[in-house]
Design a protein around this motif. Structure first.
Motif, mmCIF file in Angstrom:
data_model
loop_
_atom_site.group_PDB
_atom_site.id
_atom_site.type_symbol
_atom_site.label_atom_id
_atom_site.label_comp_id
_atom_site.label_asym_id
_atom_site.label_seq_id
_atom_site.Cartn_x
_atom_site.Cartn_y
_atom_site.Cartn_z
ATOM 1 N N ARG A 101 81.026 58.906 38.164
ATOM 2 C CA ARG A 101 82.490 58.766 38.168
ATOM 3 C C ARG A 101 83.152 60.042 37.632
ATOM 4 N N ALA A 102 82.556 60.636 36.596
ATOM 5 C CA ALA A 102 83.103 61.884 36.059
ATOM 6 C C ALA A 102 83.030 62.997 37.099
ATOM 7 N N ALA A 103 81.906 63.068 37.830
ATOM 8 C CA ALA A 103 81.752 64.086 38.877
ATOM 9 C C ALA A 103 82.784 63.891 39.981
ATOM 10 N N ILE A 104 83.052 62.626 40.329
ATOM 11 C CA ILE A 104 84.078 62.350 41.340
ATOM 12 C C ILE A 104 85.430 62.871 40.859
ATOM 13 N N SER A 109 89.145 69.481 41.464
ATOM 14 C CA SER A 109 89.525 70.689 40.714
ATOM 15 C C SER A 109 88.522 71.822 40.871
ATOM 16 N N ALA A 110 87.485 71.628 41.678
ATOM 17 C CA ALA A 110 86.499 72.705 41.878
ATOM 18 C C ALA A 110 87.180 73.932 42.471
ATOM 19 N N ASP A 121 81.437 65.689 49.261
ATOM 20 C CA ASP A 121 81.061 65.369 47.884
ATOM 21 C C ASP A 121 81.377 63.916 47.543
ATOM 22 N N LEU A 122 82.537 63.447 47.949
ATOM 23 C CA LEU A 122 82.912 62.065 47.652
ATOM 24 C C LEU A 122 81.938 61.086 48.284
ATOM 25 N N ARG A 123 81.519 61.379 49.504
ATOM 26 C CA ARG A 123 80.618 60.462 50.202
ATOM 27 C C ARG A 123 79.243 60.419 49.541
ATOM 28 N N ILE A 124 78.737 61.573 49.150
ATOM 29 C CA ILE A 124 77.415 61.611 48.512
ATOM 30 C C ILE A 124 77.461 60.896 47.165
ATOM 31 N N LEU A 125 78.488 61.176 46.382
ATOM 32 C CA LEU A 125 78.601 60.557 45.063
ATOM 33 C C LEU A 125 78.880 59.066 45.166
ATOM 34 N N THR A 143 75.944 41.507 35.539
ATOM 35 C CA THR A 143 76.526 40.277 36.084
ATOM 36 C C THR A 143 77.440 40.635 37.250
ATOM 37 N N THR A 144 77.784 39.638 38.036
ATOM 38 C CA THR A 144 78.724 39.876 39.136
ATOM 39 C C THR A 144 80.068 40.341 38.590
ATOM 40 N N GLU A 145 80.442 39.836 37.422
ATOM 41 C CA GLU A 145 81.701 40.264 36.804
ATOM 42 C C GLU A 145 81.668 41.758 36.511
ATOM 43 N N MET A 146 80.540 42.260 36.013
ATOM 44 C CA MET A 146 80.415 43.696 35.761
ATOM 45 C C MET A 146 80.468 44.469 37.069
ATOM 46 N N THR A 147 79.844 43.913 38.122
ATOM 47 C CA THR A 147 79.789 44.606 39.411
ATOM 48 C C THR A 147 81.178 44.818 39.996
ATOM 49 N N VAL A 148 82.008 43.777 40.001
ATOM 50 C CA VAL A 148 83.335 43.932 40.616
ATOM 51 C C VAL A 148 84.165 44.963 39.856
ATOM 52 N N GLY A 149 84.000 44.997 38.519
ATOM 53 C CA GLY A 149 84.714 46.002 37.737
ATOM 54 C C GLY A 149 84.218 47.403 38.028
ATOM 55 N N ARG A 150 82.901 47.565 38.137
ATOM 56 C CA ARG A 150 82.339 48.884 38.456
ATOM 57 C C ARG A 150 82.814 49.375 39.826
ATOM 58 N N LEU A 151 82.837 48.457 40.791
ATOM 59 C CA LEU A 151 83.282 48.840 42.132
ATOM 60 C C LEU A 151 84.746 49.260 42.126
ATOM 61 N N ALA A 152 85.580 48.536 41.380
ATOM 62 C CA ALA A 152 86.996 48.895 41.295
ATOM 63 C C ALA A 152 87.173 50.246 40.605
ATOM 64 N N ASP A 153 86.408 50.485 39.524
ATOM 65 C CA ASP A 153 86.466 51.786 38.855
ATOM 66 C C ASP A 153 86.070 52.912 39.817
ATOM 67 N N LEU A 154 85.046 52.647 40.620
ATOM 68 C CA LEU A 154 84.593 53.639 41.597
ATOM 69 C C LEU A 154 85.698 53.944 42.601
ATOM 70 N N ALA A 155 86.351 52.906 43.104
ATOM 71 C CA ALA A 155 87.434 53.108 44.070
ATOM 72 C C ALA A 155 88.592 53.866 43.435
ATOM 73 N N ASP A 156 88.955 53.500 42.192
ATOM 74 C CA ASP A 156 90.021 54.217 41.489
ATOM 75 C C ASP A 156 89.703 55.707 41.418
ATOM 76 N N ALA A 157 88.460 56.023 41.046
ATOM 77 C CA ALA A 157 88.071 57.422 40.887
ATOM 78 C C ALA A 157 88.157 58.175 42.214
ATOM 79 N N CYS A 158 87.693 57.544 43.291
ATOM 80 C CA CYS A 158 87.693 58.213 44.598
ATOM 81 C C CYS A 158 89.112 58.423 45.114
ATOM 82 N N VAL A 159 89.939 57.393 45.010
ATOM 83 C CA VAL A 159 91.327 57.534 45.463
ATOM 84 C C VAL A 159 92.034 58.585 44.609
#
Length: 988
Positions: A101-104, A109-110, A121-125, A143-159
Motif C-alpha cells: 500500500r505504501a508503494a502504491i 510521485s516517482a 506499477d499499479l497493476r503489479i502491486l 477473518t472476512t471482516e479483515m478482508t473487506v477492510g483490506r480490499l477497501a484500503d487497497l482501492a483507496d490507495a489505488c484511486v
C-alpha cells in the motif's frame, strides 16, 4: 493476526511456519502436479527457498497445493509473480500488505512517472495485494471482516495514487495551479466519493468500485472556474482508464460512475452547486439511501467532507415517510415476490441478490437507518455490522436479530469471496454443478458439498425470516384502511376511497368487477362456498394487487383468469393460506402480461406453482427430460402425444419464466432451460411424426434424420418468445430408391413430406396452442430450396456455394434431435467447414457491410431495441461469429453461444479490456431481453412499460433505478459500437 516470529525466521519457514487452515483439493494428484510445476517456476526465477518448500512435504505445501487446485486465479497469479510467495519467508503477510500500500502511494510521485508506467506499477502491486489478501483469508489467518477492510484500503490507495498523478500532470501542463504540488489533492477541488461497498469500507474480492465525482469550481487550484467541469471530466475519464483498462499486467479496479445524478445527461464531474440543487430538488429515495455509504476516498478530502455535510438534511430527514421506505425497496426489488414460497436452491443461487442474501441484510439496516437516522446520529454509520449493533442498542431490533444477521452477513460474505476467488470474476452466483459446489465448500473449509449446502440453506432461511419480519411489523399503507363493501348495485363511497388509497386509479370499475365475482357470474364463483372463500380473500387480494403499481390492469388480468377457471374453492383456499403465492400471482398479473395471458388461457399451468420444490430445482436438461418422459408415459395416439407436448411445453415455459421472474435462476440459465425444453419437445415431436409417417409410408432403407438447431436455439439463448430456427438433414443407403411401406415414396419426396408434417405438428395452432413457431429459412438456398436437405447436398452447398453470412450463421449450429450417429457426423462436418481457411479481412469486411445494410433496411425501433441498436446484440453476434469463422476463438472445443465466443476471443483479435467490455455487454443485453420477452408479447415501450417490469429490469441489472439503467444501456451500446468498428472495420 499471524506474524513472522523469531523462531519462524530462524527455521526459515517465515509466514509458512504459521498454523494454516487445512484445505482439501478437488483432485489430490492434480494438486501435486501444480506444486511440482510451481516449484519449477520458482527454480527458474532463482527462488530456491520457495522451490524447496513447494517440492517438499509440509502443511504449508499441502495448503498451497489445495489453493492452486481450487483457485485457477491464485495459481496463475503465483506463476506470474512467484516472488510474492518468496517474500513471505522474511516478512509477515500484513506487514507486506502495508509495504505494498505504501508503494502504491508513492507511485504517483516517482521522478520519471508517466501514465503508462503508473498503470503498469499499479497493476503489479494490486495483483500482489489481491493475491495476499486472498491467501490470508483462505489460510484462516484473516477473518472476512479483515478482508473487506483490506480490499477497501487497497482501492483507496489505488484511486488516490491515480488521482494524485492526474492532478500533478494537470499542474505541470498549466491547467491547474496546485497550492501544494507535493500534496496534489489538497485544495484541488476534485472530489471523489466512494459509494456502495467501497464507501462502507466493505469491498468484496472482485468488486467494482462505485465512484461519484464532483468539482468545486471555487477551489484555490482552479484557475478558470468556467473550464473546470470540462477539465475534471477529462481527468475523470483518464482516471477510469488508468484503473480499469485491461493490459498485459491485468487491471486495477473496474470503475462504475453510474450512481451520479442523472447519468444519462450529466458530465462525469459535476459542479458541487449543481449537485446540491439536484439532490435537494429532484433526488430519488434510492439516492438518499445510497448516500448513507458515501465517503471521500481520494482527491480533495476536505471539500468532499464539506459536501457531505451540506447533504445531511437531504439524507437524514427528521420526519420519515414510510412510503419512502417502500419506494426504496420496490426499486431494489427486495420485497421478493417469491419470499417464503418453497425451498431455496443452493446451486445457481445468487448470494448477493437472491433470497436471504447479502442485499437483504444491507437493506434491513438501511431502511431502519432512513427511518431513525434523522433523529439519532448514532444510526448514521456507513458499515453494515456496526449499524446492526447500533440499531439493537437503540431498541430498533432485538439482540437475537442483531446476532443472527451479523453472523450470517459474514458467512455470506465469505461465500461471496470464495466464489470470486476461483477466477477473479465479478459474480455472486454459486456454481450450478456438484463439482463447483464442492470447490466452494472446500475453499471455505467444509468437509464437503453437502455440509456446505446445509449450512448455506440454513443461513438464507434465517436471513429471510428476519427480513420478512421487518416488513410484517412495519406500518402498512394499505391494510385495514376503510370499508370494502361490494353488495348491491351502487358504489359505496367509503369503499371507493379505500380502493383509491390502496392504489387503484378506477375504483368504480374495480367495484363493478368484484361485484361480478360475488354475483356468481363465473363458474369459479357459482357455489356459495367459493363466494365465501373469495369474500374472505378479497382484502388480501386487493392489498397484493394494490402494490403492483398498475393495480387496475393487474386486477383486470386476474378477473380474466377467474373467468376461465372451471372451479375456485381450491384456489381461493390456497391463496388465503399462502400469502407468498398470492403475492407471486399479483406480480405476474402486474408486471408480466405474457405470463398473465398464459395463465388466463390455460389456468392448469398454475398447478405447477403448487410444487414446493419449484424454486429449488434447476430446470436443466435432465430435469426436463425426466418430467417429459413421465408426462408422455402411456401416450400412444399421435394427436394425443402432440397435444401433451403442447401442454408440457406451455407449462414448463411458464414455470421457467416464474423462476426467472422470482430470481431463483439467472437469465443465462433461463436461456439454456428454454433451449433444452425446445430440444426435447421438438425431438419428441419428430419421433411421433416419424412413427406416424412410417406407419403409412414405411421407412427408407438406412434412413436417418437429424435436426440442426440454428440461431438462438443453436446458441442455447432462446427466450420465452423466440421463434425456433431449424434445418432438417437426412441420409440413407446409397442404393435406396424408395420407402418400404404401403404407399412408398422416393427418399427426397419422403423426407420433404416428413418435414412438412413436422412443421404442421409443431407450428399448427390447436386447442392446446402452438408448440413453437418454426423458421427454416437458414436451410441451403433459403425458401427456394427443399424443406429437407440430404446431408451430402448440405455439405456440398456449405463448402462450395454458401455466402459468408450463411457460414456466420453456421457458427451457431448444433444438432438438437434425431439419429445420434448422423448428428455426430453433422457436427464433425460443421466443424470442418468452419475450420476451412478464410481471408480474415474479407470476412470482417463482408460482416461489416452486412451490418450496415441491416441498419439501413431495418433501423432500430428506439433506443431500447437491444437487438438492432448500433452497438446492440447484432454487433456482438457478428463479432463472435466472425471470430469463430476465422479461427480466432481460443480453446479446443467449438463455441456456439455468443457469450462464450466473446469470452474466448483470441488475444490477437481482442485485448482483455475489449473482451471484458463485450462479455459484460452481452450479459446485460441478454438479461434484459430475457426479462422483457418473458413479460411482454409486443415491443418494449419505455413510456408505457408496466412499472413492475421496470423494477424487474432494474433488479436484473443490479442498478438503482430505470433512468440509470437507460443511461447504462446507451453507454454500453456506445462502447460496443466502438469495439465493433475497431475489430471488423479497423477504425475507432
Amino acid at each position: 493476526m499471524t506474524v513472522v516470529s523469531a523462531k519462524q525466521k530462524q527455521t526459515g519457514a517465515g509466514w509458512f511456519g504459521a498454523t494454516l487452515r487445512e484445505l482439501a483439493p478437488l483432485d489430490a494428484d492434480e494438486a501435486r502436479r501444480e506444486l511440482s510445476d510451481m516449484a519449477e517456476v520458482a527454480t527458474e526465477n532463482g527462488l530456491t527457498r520457495l522451490a524447496g518448500l513447494l517440492a517438499g512435504k509440509s502443511a504449508a505445501a499441502d495448503f498451497l497445493g489445495a489453493v492452486f487446485n481450487l483457485s485457477p486465479f491464485m495459481r496463475d497469479c503465483a506463476r506470474r509473480q512467484p516472488e510474492m510467495l518468496d517474500r513471505l519467508f522474511d516478512v509477515a503477510l500484513e506487514d507486506r500488505l502495508q509495504q505494498v500500500r505504501a508503494a502504491i502511494g508513492q507511485c504517483a510521485s516517482a521522478a520519471d512517472v508517466s501514465e503508462a508506467s503508473l498503470m503498469k506499477d499499479l497493476r503489479i502491486l494490486k495483483t500482489e495485494a489481491h493475491f495476499l489478501i486472498a491467501l490470508s483469508e483462505l489460510s484462516g489467518e484473516a477473518t472476512t471482516e479483515m478482508t473487506v477492510g483490506r480490499l477497501a484500503d487497497l482501492a483507496d490507495a489505488c484511486v488516490g495514487a491515480a488521482v494524485d498523478f492526474l492532478l500533478g500532470d494537470a499542474h505541470s501542463q498549466g491547467k491547474l495551479k496546485l497550492p501544494d504540488p507535493k500534496n496534489p489533492a489538497t485544495d484541488s477541488g476534485w472530489i471523489v466519493l466512494g459509494m456502495g461497498k467501497l464507501g462502507a469500507h466493505e469491498l468484496n474480492f472482485s468488486s467494482d468500485i462505485d465512484l461519484i465525482v464532483f468539482v468545486e469550481p471555487g477551489a484555490p487550484a482552479i484557475t478558470d472556474p468556467f473550464e473546470s467541469v470540462d477539465l475534471f471530466a477529462r481527468l475523470t475519464r483518464r482516471l477510469v482508464r488508468i484503473l480499469q483498462d485491461r493490459t498485459e499486467h491485468g487491471y486495477v479496479f473496474r470503475t462504475d460512475l453510474r450512481l451520479r445524478p442523472d447519468p444519462g445527461s450529466t458530465p462525469l464531474a459535476i459542479p458541487v452547486e449543481a449537485a446540491l440543487n439536484y439532490y435537494e430538488g429532484r433526488g430519488q429515495n434510492w439516492e438518499r439511501a445510497a448516500m448513507i455509504k458515501a465517503r471521500p476516498v481520494a482527491g480533495d478530502i476536505e471539500a468532499g467532507q464539506a459536501f457531505l455535510r451540506e447533504l445531511l438534511p437531504y439524507v437524514w430527514r427528521k420526519y420519515m415517510d414510510y412510503a419512502a421506505i417502500a419506494d426504496v425497496h420496490s426499486i431494489k426489488r427486495q420485497i421478493h415476490a417469491h419470499k417464503g414460497h418453497g425451498e431455496i436452491a443452493v446451486k445457481g443461487h445468487n448470494v448477493k441478490l437472491g433470497r436471504g442474501g447479502i442485499r437483504e441484510i444491507e437493506f434491513f439496516v438501511q431502511t431502519q437507518q432512513l427511518i431513525a437516522g434523522g433523529r439519532f446520529r448514532e444510526l448514521r454509520g456507513r458499515e453494515t455490522v456496526p449499524m446492526l449493533k447500533a440499531l439493537e442498542a437503540h431498541g430498533w431490533i432485538t439482540a437475537e436479530a442483531r446476532d443472527a444477521l451479523i453472523a450470517q452477513y459474514w458467512f455470506l460474505r465469505s461465500v461471496e469471496h470464495a466464489i470470486q476467488m476461483v477466477a477473479d470474476e465479478q459474480t455472486h452466483t454459486l456454481p450450478d454443478d456438484d463439482e463447483g459446489i464442492e470447490r466452494i465448500a472446500r475453499m471455505l473449509g467444509f468437509a464437503g458439498g453437502e455440509a456446505f449446502e446445509a449450512a448455506f440453506r440454513k443461513s438464507l432461511q434465517l436471513v429471510e425470516r428476519h427480513y420478512a419480519a421487518l416488513f410484517e411489523t412495519a406500518p402498512q399503507l394499505s391494510a385495514g384502511v376503510g370499508n370494502l363493501v361490494f353488495t348491491g348495485d351502487v358504489d359505496d363511497p367509503d369503499t371507493l376511497r379505500t380502493l383509491a388509497n390502496l392504489g387503484f386509479q378506477r375504483p368504480s370499475d374495480i367495484c363493478r368487477v368484484i361485484r361480478g365475482w360475488h354475483f356468481g357470474r363465473y363458474r369459479a364463483t357459482q357455489s356459495a362456498e367459493a363466494r365465501e372463500r373469495l369474500t374472505e380473500l378479497t382484502p388480501a387480494l386487493l392489498g397484493a394487487f394494490g402494490q403492483t403499481k398498475r393495480a387496475d390492469e393487474a386486477l383486470m388480468r386476474f378477473d380474466e383468469f377467474l373467468a376461465g377457471l372451471p372451479a375456485g374453492i381450491q384456489l381461493f383456499s390456497l391463496l388465503q393460506s399462502n400469502p407468498a403465492l398470492l403475492k407471486l400471482l399479483a406480480t405476474v398479473m402486474g408486471a408480466a402480461p405474457r405470463l398473465a395471458a398464459i395463465i388466463t388461457r390455460r389456468p392448469h399451468v398454475f398447478d405447477g406453482l403448487l410444487d414446493p420444490l419449484l424454486l429449488s430445482e434447476l430446470p436443466d436438461r435432465a430435469y426436463l427430460a425426466a418430467r417429459l418422459k413421465a408426462f408422455l408415459d402411456g401416450m400412444v395416439l399421435y394427436e394425443e402425444i402432440l397435444d401433451r407436448l403442447r401442454i408440457f411445453a406451455a407449462e414448463q415455459k411458464f414455470l421457467i419464466g416464474v423462476r426467472l421472474l422470482t430470481g431463483s435462476i439467472e437469465p443465462a440459465r433461463a436461456g439454456r432451460a428454454f433451449s433444452d425444453l425446445a430440444d426435447l419437445t421438438i425431438g419428441a415431436a419428430l419421433d411421433a411424426v416419424a412413427d406416424e409417417f412410417a406407419a403409412r409410408h414405411g421407412k427408407v432403407p438406412g434412413g436417418r434424420v437429424v435436426i440442426l438447431g440454428m440461431g438462438k436455439l443453436g446458441s442455447r439463448e432462446l427466450t420465452a418468445g423466440s421463434d425456433v430456427d431449424l434445418i432438417l438433414l437426412y441420409d440413407h443407403d446409397e442404393d435406396a430408391e424408395e420407402s418400404d411401406g404401403e404407399k412408398p415414396m422416393a427418399p427426397s419426396h419422403y423426407y420433404s413430406r416428413l418435414t412438412q408434417r413436422l412443421i404442421a405438428a409443431v407450428s399448427a395452432p390447436t386447442a392446446e396452442g402452438v408448440l413453437y413457431e418454426l423458421d427454416l429459412r437458414l436451410r441451403p438456398s433459403g425458401n427456394k430450396g427443399p424443406v429437407a436437405t440430404h446431408f451430402s447436398a448440405f455439405s456440398k452447398y456449405q463448402r462450395n456455394d454458401a455466402w459468408t453470412w450463411e457460414h456466420m450463421a453456421l457458427t451457431r449450429a448444433r444438432a438438437v434431435a434425431g439419429d445420434e450417429r448422423l448428428a455426430a457426423a453433422v457436427e464433425t462436418e460443421v466443424e470442418e467447414i468452419l475450420a476451412l481457411p478464410r481471408d480474415r479481412a474479407k470476412v470482417a469486411r463482408e460482416a461489416a457491410e452486412m451490418r450496415a445494410m441491416i441498419e439501413k433496411e431495418k433501423p432500430p425501433h428506439d433506443k431500447w431495441d437491444l437487438k438492432l441498436i448500433p452497438g446492440g446484440l447484432i454487433d456482438l453476434e457478428f463479432i463472435g461469429q466472425c471470430a469463430a469463422l476465422t479461427g480466432q476463438i481460443s480453446g479446443v472445443s467449438r463455441a456456439t453461444g455468443t457469450h462464450e465466443q466473446l469470452a474466448r476471443l483470441a488475444p490477437e483479435m481482442a485485448d482483455a479490456q475489449i473482451r471484458h467490455e463485450l462479455v459484460e455487454a452481452h450479459a446485460l443485453y441478454s438479461a434484459l431481453t430475457q426479462m422483457i420477452r418473458l413479460c411482454l408479447t409486443g415491443a418494449f415501450e419505455p413510456e408505457d412499460v408496466p412499472p413492475g417490469l421496470s423494477d424487474l429490469l432494474v433488479g436484473t441489472s443490479d442498478l438503482p433505478d430505470f433512468r440509470v439503467l437507460e443511461a447504462h444501456v446507451q453507454e454500453t451500446a456506445r462502447k460496443v459500437r466502438s469495439d465493433f468498428d475497431l475489430l471488423l472495420r479497423g477504425e475507432r
